[in-house]
Design a protein around this motif. Structure first.
Motif, PDB file in Angstrom:
ATOM      1  N   ALA A  80     -15.843   0.873  85.194  1.00 44.39           N
ATOM      2  CA  ALA A  80     -16.141   2.307  85.244  1.00 44.39           C
ATOM      3  C   ALA A  80     -17.458   2.603  84.536  1.00 44.39           C
ATOM      4  CB  ALA A  80     -14.996   3.102  84.618  1.00 44.39           C
ATOM      5  N   ALA A  81     -17.640   1.960  83.387  1.00 47.01           N
ATOM      6  CA  ALA A  81     -18.884   2.176  82.643  1.00 47.01           C
ATOM      7  C   ALA A  81     -20.079   1.596  83.386  1.00 47.01           C
ATOM      8  CB  ALA A  81     -18.761   1.548  81.253  1.00 47.01           C
ATOM      9  N   GLU A  82     -19.929   0.412  83.956  1.00 45.78           N
ATOM     10  CA  GLU A  82     -21.024  -0.225  84.688  1.00 45.78           C
ATOM     11  C   GLU A  82     -21.410   0.575  85.923  1.00 45.78           C
ATOM     12  OE1 GLU A  82     -19.728  -4.757  83.343  1.00 45.78           O
ATOM     13  OE2 GLU A  82     -19.342  -4.060  85.381  1.00 45.78           O
ATOM     14  N   LEU A  83     -20.427   1.232  86.530  1.00 44.20           N
ATOM     15  CA  LEU A  83     -20.698   2.055  87.700  1.00 44.20           C
ATOM     16  C   LEU A  83     -21.304   3.406  87.344  1.00 44.20           C
ATOM     17  CD1 LEU A  83     -17.475   1.329  89.794  1.00 44.20           C
ATOM     18  CD2 LEU A  83     -19.800   0.582  90.341  1.00 44.20           C
ATOM     19  N   GLY A  84     -21.350   3.710  86.047  1.00 42.15           N
ATOM     20  CA  GLY A  84     -21.955   4.953  85.600  1.00 42.15           C
ATOM     21  C   GLY A  84     -21.083   6.172  85.736  1.00 42.15           C
ATOM     22  N   VAL A  85     -19.758   6.004  85.647  1.00 37.93           N
ATOM     23  CA  VAL A  85     -18.869   7.162  85.685  1.00 37.93           C
ATOM     24  C   VAL A  85     -19.248   8.110  84.541  1.00 37.93           C
ATOM     25  CG1 VAL A  85     -16.484   7.910  85.315  1.00 37.93           C
ATOM     26  CG2 VAL A  85     -16.973   5.968  86.805  1.00 37.93           C
ATOM     27  N   ASP A  86     -19.353   9.379  84.846  1.00 42.25           N
ATOM     28  CA  ASP A  86     -19.824  10.337  83.839  1.00 42.25           C
ATOM     29  C   ASP A  86     -18.765  10.699  82.817  1.00 42.25           C
ATOM     30  OD1 ASP A  86     -22.578  10.963  84.824  1.00 42.25           O
ATOM     31  OD2 ASP A  86     -21.460  11.494  86.620  1.00 42.25           O
ATOM     32  N   ARG A  87     -17.519  10.752  83.262  1.00 42.11           N
ATOM     33  CA  ARG A  87     -16.449  11.080  82.312  1.00 42.11           C
ATOM     34  C   ARG A  87     -15.246  10.210  82.633  1.00 42.11           C
ATOM     35  NH1 ARG A  87     -13.484  16.772  80.582  1.00 42.11           N
ATOM     36  NH2 ARG A  87     -13.595  16.364  78.356  1.00 42.11           N
ATOM     37  N   LEU A  88     -14.769   9.492  81.637  1.00 39.24           N
ATOM     38  CA  LEU A  88     -13.650   8.581  81.801  1.00 39.24           C
ATOM     39  C   LEU A  88     -12.502   9.082  80.940  1.00 39.24           C
ATOM     40  CD1 LEU A  88     -12.510   5.885  82.871  1.00 39.24           C
ATOM     41  CD2 LEU A  88     -13.620   4.755  80.927  1.00 39.24           C
ATOM     42  N   VAL A  89     -11.385   9.401  81.587  1.00 38.35           N
ATOM     43  CA  VAL A  89     -10.208   9.913  80.878  1.00 38.35           C
ATOM     44  C   VAL A  89      -9.070   8.915  81.056  1.00 38.35           C
ATOM     45  CG1 VAL A  89      -8.553  11.809  80.655  1.00 38.35           C
ATOM     46  CG2 VAL A  89     -10.928  12.285  81.346  1.00 38.35           C
ATOM     47  N   ALA A  90      -8.642   8.308  79.947  1.00 38.58           N
ATOM     48  CA  ALA A  90      -7.472   7.431  79.966  1.00 38.58           C
ATOM     49  C   ALA A  90      -6.269   8.261  79.566  1.00 38.58           C
ATOM     50  CB  ALA A  90      -7.652   6.263  79.007  1.00 38.58           C
ATOM     51  N   VAL A  91      -5.186   8.132  80.334  1.00 34.05           N
ATOM     52  CA  VAL A  91      -4.020   8.983  80.119  1.00 34.05           C
ATOM     53  C   VAL A  91      -2.926   8.210  79.397  1.00 34.05           C
ATOM     54  CG1 VAL A  91      -2.324  10.497  81.192  1.00 34.05           C
ATOM     55  CG2 VAL A  91      -4.591  10.261  82.204  1.00 34.05           C
ATOM     56  N   ALA A  92      -2.598   8.639  78.198  1.00 26.58           N
ATOM     57  CA  ALA A  92      -1.537   8.081  77.340  1.00 26.58           C
ATOM     58  C   ALA A  92      -1.995   6.785  76.653  1.00 26.58           C
ATOM     59  CB  ALA A  92      -0.245   7.873  78.110  1.00 26.58           C
ATOM     60  N   GLY A  93      -1.335   6.490  75.533  1.00 25.14           N
ATOM     61  CA  GLY A  93      -1.751   5.399  74.668  1.00 25.14           C
ATOM     62  C   GLY A  93      -1.796   4.039  75.310  1.00 25.14           C
ATOM     63  N   ASP A  94      -0.878   3.763  76.231  1.00 25.97           N
ATOM     64  CA  ASP A  94      -0.867   2.449  76.870  1.00 25.97           C
ATOM     65  C   ASP A  94      -2.132   2.187  77.666  1.00 25.97           C
ATOM     66  OD1 ASP A  94       1.597   1.801  75.834  1.00 25.97           O
ATOM     67  OD2 ASP A  94       2.723   2.475  77.587  1.00 25.97           O
ATOM     68  N   ALA A  95      -2.827   3.244  78.059  1.00 24.24           N
ATOM     69  CA  ALA A  95      -4.058   3.098  78.838  1.00 24.24           C
ATOM     70  C   ALA A  95      -5.307   3.061  77.959  1.00 24.24           C
ATOM     71  CB  ALA A  95      -4.178   4.236  79.847  1.00 24.24           C
ATOM     72  N   ALA A  96      -5.138   3.140  76.643  1.00 18.31           N
ATOM     73  CA  ALA A  96      -6.281   3.188  75.728  1.00 18.31           C
ATOM     74  C   ALA A  96      -7.233   2.007  75.860  1.00 18.31           C
ATOM     75  CB  ALA A  96      -5.783   3.305  74.287  1.00 18.31           C
TER      76      ALA A  96
END
Length: 465
Positions: free
Chosen positions: A383-399
């Motif tokens: 996601a970072a390499e693709l240049g996503v502007d905002r990355l939202v991980a949902v819930a602790g397991d996805a941290a």
């Protein structure tokens, strides 16, 4: 289902009749949900942890069912068996043998199974009556349930096969042996159960092992673990993909501003232009597999190409793209997730979001075992390499998704952790701007609630004065 008397069904399933006329005939479908029952059907009662289907037996008969298949006498006409799942498997196996002209198509893969099954079903419907119901009916229940939808009028039966261990696909192919077998890919889905991608390949290859020398194995030439399965089958092999070795091949692939692919379909009997109406570069591989099946069934390249341009989303929450009145575009791919499918969805987001702000809402990916942390970090890095502007991980397991993004020095986007789906929705509502493209992806851990909230907001906007 084909017509059968209750006496026949009892003999096939090893059960015994109760309260029933042996000559009473099942003329409708087989259902385990009374809401789907039609007159003349067979109701299958499962004793679940929370709901016992036997409690609905009287209602099923009142709705017109011919009988009830279950593990105990409900006082209604029916058949008592030891194991309803095994009974359905036995019944499905007999139905297939009684339909000798039926062409059974089986497919498996770590990702894209349901979508590709839907595409195959839409193509084959041009040639004759086809059974390929929506949804992921690919396990010990869904598989025979799908088989039992076949009737004497059915020409093609398209069966999706899932596996969480060695022998699972073999169990399914023993029930309904395919004439055409398709293997899409081997990835990290369910790697917690298999232990490695090599273990996954061993299990997926059981499909091509089930084909005899009159069958056809359609294998992904772009996946070495899949193309290697050619050595495991006595069937004729057709390779599909973008590799030069593929006999059903895509050339000159391009994407439009909605992330929809166009390409030239190249086959041994001719070429034709294809322009897809579905989103995602990965749909090229899915549609090539569907094309190969249709070609084997008798469609010509031009007809296949035209039909591919018409295929759409049948099973929900799979690359379902919708535009809101405020100019926000949402990609709802929230049905399920693994590292491979999430990577494909992120690339689709990047392609569609070129020149626009992109937001990825990613939930937990299940069944990764010891690869759980690294698998999440992997998609965060992408996601970072693709240049996503905002990355939202949902819930602790996805941290760990955010941890992965943090390892990319060039990443200039914002990465945040939402405690739950409600917080993710609140974050989006406070920040969404016209022109944004939002991807919602997760392993059915309620991440779909985010997509539903975005859709509901759109509906509200449309009816507001």
């Amino acid at each position: 289902m084909i017509r059968m008397t209750l006496d026949e069904i009892a003999a096939i399933t090893g059960g015994h009749l109760v309260n029933a006329d042996p000559a009473a005939t099942v003329t409708g479908g087989v259902e385990y949900d009374t809401r789907a029952l039609l007159p003349g059907g067979l109701f299958v009662a499962f004793a679940g942890e929370k709901v016992d289907g036997h409690d609905f037996a009287a209602g099923a008969i009142a709705a017109g069912a011919t009988g009830v298949l279950g593990t105990r006498d409900t006082g209604q006409p029916g058949i008592v068996v030891d194991d309803p799942l095994r009974a359905l498997a036995a019944l499905a196996a007999v139905v297939v043998t009684r339909l000798p002209d039926l062409v059974v198509v089986g497919l498996t893969g770590s990702s894209g199974k349901t979508t590709t099954k839907d595409y195959i079903g839409q193509l084959l419907a041009h040639l004759g009556e086809t059974v390929a119901p929506a949804g992921s009916l690919n396990n010990e229940l869904g598989f025979p349930y799908t088989v039992l939808k076949a009737t004497p009028a059915t020409r093609f039966l398209v069966l999706e096969m899932g596996a969480r261990g060695i022998g699972h696909i073999r169990y399914l192919t023993d029930m309904a042996r395919p004439r055409i077998g398709v293997v899409l890919n081997v990835g990290a889905a369910h790697i917690g159960e298999f232990g490695s991608v090599e273990g996954t390949a061993q299990a997926k290859g059981e499909l091509v092992e089930a084909l005899d020398d009159t069958g056809v194995a359609i294998l992904n030439a772009d996946d070495p673990l899949v193309s290697a399965m050619a050595a495991r089958t006595g069937a004729r092999v057709v390779l599909v993909g973008e590799a030069a070795a593929a006999t059903v091949r895509a050339e000159d692939v391009t994407l439009d501003d909605r992330g929809r692919a166009a390409y030239t379909l190249v086959t041994t009997s001719g070429s034709a232009p294809v322009r897809l109406a579905v989103t995602g570069r990965h749909q090229v591989g899915n549609t090539l597999a569907a094309a190969a099946v249709a070609l084997e069934a008798g469609m010509g390249p031009a007809a296949v190409a035209a039909a591919l341009g018409e295929v759409g989303i049948v099973s929900g929450r799979r690359m379902d793209v919708f535009d809101r009145a405020d100019g926000v575009t949402v990609i709802d791919d929230s049905y399920n997730a693994n590292p491979s499918s999430t990577a494909a969805a992120l690339r689709a987001l990047a392609a569609m979001g070129e020149g626009r702000r992109t937001i990825a809402v990613l939930g937990f990916m299940a069944e990764l075992g010891e690869h759980e942390i690294s698998g999440h970090q992997e998609v965060g890095r992408l996601a970072a390499e693709l240049g996503v502007d905002r990355l939202v991980a949902v819930a602790g397991d996805a941290a760990p998704i955010l941890q992965g993004a943090a390892t990319v020095p060039a990443f200039k986007g914002e990465a945040v952790l939402a405690a739950d789906q409600a917080e993710a929705v609140a974050l989006l509502r406070d920040d969404l701007q016209p022109g944004d493209v939002v991807l919602v992806k997760g392993s059915r851990y309620r991440t779909w609630e985010v997509a539903d909230a975005l859709r509901a907001d759109a509906a509200t906007e449309e009816v507001s004065p």
